[in-house]
Write a protein that holds these residues in place. Sequence first.
Motif, PDB file in Angstrom:
ATOM      1  N   LEU A 295       0.882  -1.160   0.000  1.00 57.25           N
ATOM      2  CA  LEU A 295       0.000   0.000   0.000  1.00 57.25           C
ATOM      3  C   LEU A 295       0.921   1.212   0.000  1.00 57.25           C
ATOM      4  N   LEU A 296       0.674   2.137  -0.912  1.00 60.59           N
ATOM      5  CA  LEU A 296       1.528   3.305  -1.057  1.00 60.59           C
ATOM      6  C   LEU A 296       0.786   4.538  -0.552  1.00 60.59           C
ATOM      7  N   LEU A 297       1.480   5.375   0.202  1.00 63.62           N
ATOM      8  CA  LEU A 297       0.910   6.586   0.772  1.00 63.62           C
ATOM      9  C   LEU A 297       1.420   7.785  -0.009  1.00 63.62           C
ATOM     10  N   HIS A 298       0.515   8.739  -0.272  1.00 65.42           N
ATOM     11  CA  HIS A 298       0.867   9.930  -1.038  1.00 65.42           C
ATOM     12  C   HIS A 298       0.242  11.154  -0.384  1.00 65.42           C
ATOM     13  N   SER A 299       0.990  12.245  -0.350  1.00 60.50           N
ATOM     14  CA  SER A 299       0.413  13.506   0.100  1.00 60.50           C
ATOM     15  C   SER A 299      -0.008  14.290  -1.135  1.00 60.50           C
ATOM     16  N   ILE A 300      -1.006  15.129  -0.949  1.00 59.33           N
ATOM     17  CA  ILE A 300      -1.514  15.956  -2.038  1.00 59.33           C
ATOM     18  C   ILE A 300      -1.434  17.405  -1.569  1.00 59.33           C
ATOM     19  N   ALA A 301      -0.677  18.212  -2.307  1.00 60.57           N
ATOM     20  CA  ALA A 301      -0.553  19.622  -1.956  1.00 60.57           C
ATOM     21  C   ALA A 301      -0.338  20.432  -3.226  1.00 60.57           C
ATOM     22  N   ASP A 302      -1.057  21.519  -3.355  1.00 62.04           N
ATOM     23  CA  ASP A 302      -0.936  22.414  -4.516  1.00 62.04           C
ATOM     24  C   ASP A 302      -1.068  21.660  -5.835  1.00 62.04           C
ATOM     25  N   GLY A 303      -1.977  20.671  -5.882  1.00 57.96           N
ATOM     26  CA  GLY A 303      -2.239  19.926  -7.108  1.00 57.96           C
ATOM     27  C   GLY A 303      -1.228  18.849  -7.425  1.00 57.96           C
ATOM     28  N   ALA A 304      -0.189  18.686  -6.602  1.00 60.15           N
ATOM     29  CA  ALA A 304       0.837  17.667  -6.857  1.00 60.15           C
ATOM     30  C   ALA A 304       0.675  16.500  -5.887  1.00 60.15           C
ATOM     31  N   VAL A 305       0.945  15.306  -6.394  1.00 63.08           N
ATOM     32  CA  VAL A 305       0.904  14.093  -5.588  1.00 63.08           C
ATOM     33  C   VAL A 305       2.346  13.661  -5.333  1.00 63.08           C
TER      34      VAL A 305
END
Length: 190
Positions: free
Chosen positions: A152-162
């Motif tokens: 399972l991969l975790l990603h942050s989302i900020a300013d339209g970028a993953v």
Amino acid sequence: MFWVGGYGPDMNGTGTGIGRMVSRADGSLEYTGVVVETPSPSYLAQGSGHIYSVDEGRGTVSSFVASGDGLVADGTVESSGRWPCHVAFLGDALVVANYFTGTLATIGLAPDGAMSGPLQTLSSPARDGHAHSSVLAAPGLLVSADLGADRLLLHSIADGAVTRTGEGGMPAGTGPRDLVIHESGLLYVL
């Protein structure tokens, strides 16, 4: 009313497009037939006034707008990988899991729901990766399942970028496929 997709000849199936199902008075479902022809719409997502489908054999994502009891094509973009098998909403974008190449891609959405093309592509952290699905687990947190890598991969989302921020391994051979967030906040993995 329900929209139904499936595999077409380009993925060794017999489907010809997106079909429609309606509820009967007794609670059962009735398939009323194909409402728009499109190749291998193996996963569908509805929102922003559109139906979005992955076209698994072609490596594209298509958009449709409801018109009466049918659908009208509204655009097609590349999925930035091979065998897209899942599409989900990510704010003002879509996130697409490409099974064969193991990539996750984001596709921009205009305010009217029209697709504006690929924005970003993230590769699998494993050579044998097979991206299969993703879910917005909390504001700013995307979780994706990599079936081939058993992760399972975790990603942050900020300013339209993953941005990939971490991962969790699962036992070898687990093959995590699909994810859903329960109303309690728990993440269920199939």
